[in-house]
Design a protein around this motif. Structure first.
Motif, PDB file in Angstrom:
ATOM      1  N   ALA A 181      27.340  39.275 120.243  1.00 20.88           N
ATOM      2  CA  ALA A 181      27.110  39.363 121.686  1.00 20.88           C
ATOM      3  C   ALA A 181      26.719  40.783 122.066  1.00 20.88           C
ATOM      4  O   ALA A 181      27.188  41.759 121.474  1.00 20.88           O
ATOM      5  N   ILE A 182      25.864  40.890 123.066  1.00 22.27           N
ATOM      6  CA  ILE A 182      25.344  42.196 123.457  1.00 22.27           C
ATOM      7  C   ILE A 182      26.439  43.118 123.985  1.00 22.27           C
ATOM      8  O   ILE A 182      26.296  44.345 123.976  1.00 22.27           O
ATOM      9  N   ASP A 183      27.559  42.530 124.427  1.00 21.55           N
ATOM     10  CA  ASP A 183      28.668  43.331 124.942  1.00 21.55           C
ATOM     11  C   ASP A 183      29.843  43.393 123.965  1.00 21.55           C
ATOM     12  O   ASP A 183      30.959  43.755 124.351  1.00 21.55           O
ATOM     13  N   ASP A 184      29.606  43.060 122.695  1.00 25.40           N
ATOM     14  CA  ASP A 184      30.676  43.130 121.694  1.00 25.40           C
ATOM     15  C   ASP A 184      31.177  44.574 121.600  1.00 25.40           C
ATOM     16  O   ASP A 184      30.376  45.500 121.443  1.00 25.40           O
ATOM     17  N   PRO A 185      32.487  44.799 121.692  1.00 27.14           N
ATOM     18  CA  PRO A 185      33.013  46.175 121.674  1.00 27.14           C
ATOM     19  C   PRO A 185      32.795  46.904 120.354  1.00 27.14           C
ATOM     20  O   PRO A 185      32.917  48.135 120.302  1.00 27.14           O
ATOM     21  N   ILE A 213      29.906  46.816 118.636  1.00 30.04           N
ATOM     22  CA  ILE A 213      28.493  47.138 118.412  1.00 30.04           C
ATOM     23  C   ILE A 213      28.347  48.638 118.161  1.00 30.04           C
ATOM     24  O   ILE A 213      28.960  49.461 118.837  1.00 30.04           O
ATOM     25  N   ASP A 236      19.480  52.536 124.512  1.00 28.02           N
ATOM     26  CA  ASP A 236      19.375  51.260 125.220  1.00 28.02           C
ATOM     27  C   ASP A 236      17.913  50.855 125.338  1.00 28.02           C
ATOM     28  O   ASP A 236      17.041  51.688 125.589  1.00 28.02           O
ATOM     29  N   GLY A 241      18.515  45.241 124.642  1.00 27.29           N
ATOM     30  CA  GLY A 241      19.890  45.591 124.327  1.00 27.29           C
ATOM     31  C   GLY A 241      19.999  46.836 123.461  1.00 27.29           C
ATOM     32  O   GLY A 241      19.015  47.556 123.249  1.00 27.29           O
ATOM     33  N   PRO A 242      21.197  47.117 122.929  1.00 23.73           N
ATOM     34  CA  PRO A 242      21.406  48.324 122.119  1.00 23.73           C
ATOM     35  C   PRO A 242      20.514  48.343 120.882  1.00 23.73           C
ATOM     36  O   PRO A 242      20.341  47.326 120.209  1.00 23.73           O
TER      37      PRO A 242
END
Length: 276
Positions: free
Chosen positions: A148-152, A154, A189, A193-194
């Motif tokens: 997920a793009i908001d996975d802590p 990453i 960014d 995404g990242p």
């Protein structure tokens, strides 16, 4: 190539060191599944280091790409055994990045398994080892990510914590020499995404200026993953290849000027899978 490991001897004589670093040709290479560590035969007659000199050996391992597929973890275990079997033991091992393979395009659980395979094998070394982040060592910094793009997790969190690195970049001293480990995976960014670009960035370059100045009385070796200088176009005979491309960091000029100003003895690189 000789199917053996030859560590690099370090003395405080720059001339001796440069002659020996050429033999290492970027360090010890891991060859596919069998993972025999090897060096290029150069034909150089290396100077003998006398007992009076302050000298030690170190090994540089890079682009191991450890994973279960294609028995990569078995090959890496063989490499570790080769290092431990050296008649003259290295004092330490410098990892050059791409330790695991990989976090960009794989599921998080699979990537964690790859990291565990690398760390468990590396911990069998008879000497301390020091990690360096490669582009395959980061989680999800790609539009093809499988997290997920908001996975802590990453980014670089998993690899730095698992390998015990004090940070993305750091330095340490050993036997009168200063070693600097840099991070060439610059997070950014993007609309998808990242992601990352191949560069050091001004914050890290400023840190390097301060670090080298604070340790100016010691000879220094710098370790990076993505190369500052790479002749991949010449190696491949490609007349269309640009000198500045994805195989080198974009701020290599600023990096080079810092190295020259502080008299850094050598830079050990990875990423290209070429011995230059």
């Amino acid at each position: 190539m000789k199917e053996k490991v030859s560590p690099i001897t370090v003395s405080k004589s720059r001339r001796d060191f440069i002659k020996k670093i050429v033999v290492g040709a970027g360090g010890i290479g891991v060859l596919s599944v069998t993972a025999k560590a090897s060096v290029i035969e150069t034909g150089l007659n290396l100077p003998t280091i006398s007992d009076e000199d302050t000298a030690f050996y170190f090994a540089h391992l890079t682009d191991m790409h450890v994973r279960r597929q294609r028995q990569g973890h078995i090959g890496y275990a063989a490499c570790i055994a080769s290092v431990n079997a050296l008649e003259t033991k290295p004092d330490l091992v410098l990892m050059g990045g791409d330790m695991a393979f990989d976090g960009l395009y794989n599921e998080k659980e699979d990537f964690i398994d790859m990291i565990d395979l690398f760390v468990n094998a590396s911990n069998k070394l008879d000497m301390p080892w020091y990690g360096c982040i490669g582009n395959h060592d980061v989680l999800g910094l790609s539009s093809r990510r499988k997290v997920a793009i908001d996975d802590p997790d990453i980014g670089k969190k998993l690899i730095t914590e698992a390998t015990g690195m004090p940070g993305n970049y750091y330095s340490f001293n050993h036997n009168g020499w200063h070693f600097v480990v840099m991070d060439t995976i610059h997070e950014m960014d993007t609309p998808s995404g990242p992601s990352y670009s191949a560069k050091l960035g001004e914050e890290q370059l400023n840190w390097l200026r301060f670090d080298l100045g604070a340790n100016k009385d010691m000879p220094t070796v710098v370790v990076i993953h993505i190369a500052a200088f790479c002749n991949i176009g010449q190696i491949n005979g490609d007349p269309e290849a640009l000198a500045m491309n994805h195989m080198v960091i974009s701020d290599n000029r600023e990096f080079r000027e810092i190295l020259e100003r502080h008299g850094v003895k050598a830079v050990l690189q990875g990423h290209s899978h070429q011995i230059e």
